[in-house]
Design an enzyme around this catalytic site. Structure first.
Site, PDB file in Angstrom:
ATOM      1  N   TRP A   1       6.666   3.749   0.173  1.00 27.53           N
ATOM      2  CA  TRP A   1       6.886   5.449   1.028  1.00 27.53           C
ATOM      3  C   TRP A   1       8.055   5.018   1.646  1.00 27.53           C
ATOM      4  O   TRP A   1       9.326   6.263   1.479  1.00 27.53           O
ATOM      5  CB  TRP A   1       5.871   6.003   1.799  1.00 27.53           C
ATOM      6  CG  TRP A   1       4.897   7.043   1.124  1.00 27.53           C
ATOM      7  CD1 TRP A   1       5.395   7.395  -0.201  1.00 27.53           C
ATOM      8  CD2 TRP A   1       3.916   7.733   1.595  1.00 27.53           C
ATOM      9  NE1 TRP A   1       4.625   8.306  -0.643  1.00 27.53           N
ATOM     10  CE2 TRP A   1       3.779   8.367   0.296  1.00 27.53           C
ATOM     11  CE3 TRP A   1       3.581   7.514   2.877  1.00 27.53           C
ATOM     12  CZ2 TRP A   1       2.468   9.377   0.853  1.00 27.53           C
ATOM     13  CZ3 TRP A   1       2.377   7.886   2.785  1.00 27.53           C
ATOM     14  CH2 TRP A   1       1.692   8.995   1.996  1.00 27.53           C
TER      15      TRP A   1
ATOM     16  N   CYS B   1       0.438  -0.861  -0.055  1.00 24.54           N
ATOM     17  CA  CYS B   1      -0.068   0.177  -0.331  1.00 24.54           C
ATOM     18  C   CYS B   1       1.086   1.079   0.118  1.00 24.54           C
ATOM     19  O   CYS B   1       1.871   1.758  -1.060  1.00 24.54           O
ATOM     20  CB  CYS B   1      -1.538   0.072   1.382  1.00 24.54           C
ATOM     21  SG  CYS B   1      -2.278   1.444   1.473  1.00 24.54           S
ATOM     22  N   HIS B   2       0.794   2.107   0.894  1.00 23.90           N
ATOM     23  CA  HIS B   2       1.451   3.360   0.548  1.00 23.90           C
ATOM     24  C   HIS B   2       2.715   2.685   1.619  1.00 23.90           C
ATOM     25  O   HIS B   2       4.165   4.025   1.382  1.00 23.90           O
ATOM     26  CB  HIS B   2       1.058   3.684   1.575  1.00 23.90           C
ATOM     27  CG  HIS B   2      -0.692   4.778   1.090  1.00 23.90           C
ATOM     28  ND1 HIS B   2      -1.340   4.332   1.103  1.00 23.90           N
ATOM     29  CD2 HIS B   2      -0.320   6.351   0.950  1.00 23.90           C
ATOM     30  CE1 HIS B   2      -2.232   4.902   0.712  1.00 23.90           C
ATOM     31  NE2 HIS B   2      -1.679   6.424   0.108  1.00 23.90           N
ATOM     32  N   ALA B   3       3.074   1.705   2.403  1.00 23.84           N
ATOM     33  CA  ALA B   3       4.215   1.479   2.728  1.00 23.84           C
ATOM     34  C   ALA B   3       5.299   1.461   1.257  1.00 23.84           C
ATOM     35  O   ALA B   3       6.518   2.371   2.806  1.00 23.84           O
ATOM     36  CB  ALA B   3       3.936   0.007   3.549  1.00 23.84           C
TER      37      ALA B   3
END
Length: 190
Positions: free
Chosen positions: A119, A115-117
């Site tokens: 980043w 997902c956003h990990a």
């Protein structure tokens, strides 16, 4: 090749993780026989747990086994990074969290981010030149960091496993197990 039943897995998160993106891999890895440790920064709100984000509100707490400040990367075989918008955004501001990500990447151990990990992989300098995926809203961040972004449920590049969203959790979890059993991966350090 190490067996998943002998593997020690670190899940690193803080308050605001996507509930299913921590709980599902944790359960599947434990069911496969791995020893799973959840670690968070000392700065988390509760002393012994972190709280997820589930749908449109705060979710359930998850027990924390270790403080990231006391972690030794050499004690683990893989790192799992749950997403959600809040969790990785907070963690990428934690120098020790980035040190841990870099340590896993440079050691050739499995790193899995959903997902956003991704980043965290971007912030740690580990995205450049790699095939990756992520939640669609951070595609530009991943591409700008030099990754070859793919819209696929799971993308693996030399033991770095990335996935898009909670709908990919079964495939993501299975790929983590497969990559751990392949052993260390030769790759450029972060």
């Amino acid at each position: 090749m190490p067996s998943i039943t002998q593997a020690k897995i670190l899940i690193m998160a803080t308050d605001g993780f996507e509930q299913s993106e921590l709980e599902v891999p944790k359960a599947k890895l434990a069911q496969a026989g791995a020893q799973v440790t959840v670690a968070a920064p000392k700065s988390r709100q509760a002393p012994d747990s972190i709280r997820g984000w589930d749908g449109a509100d705060w979710g359930r707490p998850v027990a924390v086994d270790a403080d990231i400040e006391s972690l030794d990367v050499s004690a683990y075989d893989a790192l799992v990074l749950p997403g959600g918008q809040i969790n990785p955004d907070k963690l990428r501001l934690e120098p020790k969290a980035l040190e841990i990500v870099r340590g896993f990447v440079s050691s050739g151990k499995v790193v899995a981010a959903i997902c956003h990990a991704p980043w965290l992989l971007v912030e740690a300098g580990a995205a450049k030149g790699r095939r990756m995926t992520s939640y669609a809203s951070i595609k530009t961040d991943v591409v700008n960091a030099g990754a070859d972004w793919r819209d696929e449920p799971v993308v693996t590049d030399q033991g770095i496993v990335t996935s898009r969203n909670p709908g990919d959790l079964d495939t993501f979890s299975a790929k983590i197990i497969e990559e751990i059993e392949e052993g260390r991966h030769d790759r450029a350090a972060a």
